[in-house]
Design an enzyme around this catalytic site. Structure first.
Site, mmCIF file in Angstrom:
data_model
loop_
_atom_site.group_PDB
_atom_site.id
_atom_site.type_symbol
_atom_site.label_atom_id
_atom_site.label_comp_id
_atom_site.label_asym_id
_atom_site.label_seq_id
_atom_site.Cartn_x
_atom_site.Cartn_y
_atom_site.Cartn_z
ATOM 1 N N ALA A 76 -4.921 13.407 -2.691
ATOM 2 C CA ALA A 76 -6.134 12.589 -2.705
ATOM 3 C C ALA A 76 -6.531 12.158 -1.296
ATOM 4 C CB ALA A 76 -5.928 11.356 -3.596
ATOM 5 N N GLU A 77 -5.577 11.674 -0.509
ATOM 6 C CA GLU A 77 -5.916 11.214 0.840
ATOM 7 C C GLU A 77 -6.377 12.376 1.716
ATOM 8 O OE1 GLU A 77 -4.821 8.196 4.377
ATOM 9 O OE2 GLU A 77 -3.762 8.063 2.468
ATOM 10 N N THR A 78 -5.769 13.525 1.536
ATOM 11 C CA THR A 78 -6.190 14.710 2.287
ATOM 12 C C THR A 78 -7.647 15.045 1.983
ATOM 13 O OG1 THR A 78 -3.945 15.604 2.344
ATOM 14 C CG2 THR A 78 -5.752 17.173 2.662
#
Length: 154
Positions: A76-78
């Protein structure tokens, strides 16, 4: 293999042109980072409007054999960071300042697919919702990432 993945990413032509004008080969430069590579995240599509990637469950599990919640968070953060980077353009860098994830179901095998779409795209922040689904298109995780958009030093 990582170079092949980087060049397989679909970027909007205007983004490629912007970076090319600065002498930067964006597909060659772009990656999910060292952690993303270790987790075998493959980014398929990247624009400010939508970022899509896959990640295998195998190798990204917790002791019970389920996809690790932290792996979903890294995916998700990527994706949210890539969307924010695409929104900010070549004059900004995206720095994550808030990530939250809700895990809906466990996954033991196959791949998960993450899709990031913008919730807010401003001058100084960008927020993306990231939906992670399994091979049967069932929602595994819903995440939200907010990035600060900082000016580059150049």
């Amino acid at each position: 293999m990582a170079d092949e993945q980087q060049h397989a990413v679909k970027f909007p032509q205007e983004v490629l042109d912007e970076y090319a004008a600065l002498g930067i080969d964006l597909p060659a430069l772009f990656s999910a980072g060292a952690l993303g590579q270790r987790m075998e995240i493959q980014i398929l599509e990247a624009s400010a409007e939508r970022v899509v990637a896959t990640m295998p469950v195998k190798g990204n599990t917790q002791p019970y054999g389920l996809l690790h919640g932290g792996a979903s968070a890294v995916l998700a953060e990527t994706l949210g960071s890539v969307g924010a980077m695409m929104h900010g353009g070549s004059k900004k860098i995206a720095v994550g300042v808030d990530l939250n994830c809700t895990h809906h179901r466990g996954v033991r095998e196959g791949h998960v697919t993450g899709t990031a779409t913008p919730v807010h795209r401003g001058r100084s922040t960008a927020t993306y919702e990231i939906v992670v689904t399994d091979d049967q298109d069932r929602r595994v995780c819903t995440a939200r990432l907010t990035c600060l958009l900082r000016d580059t030093d150049s």
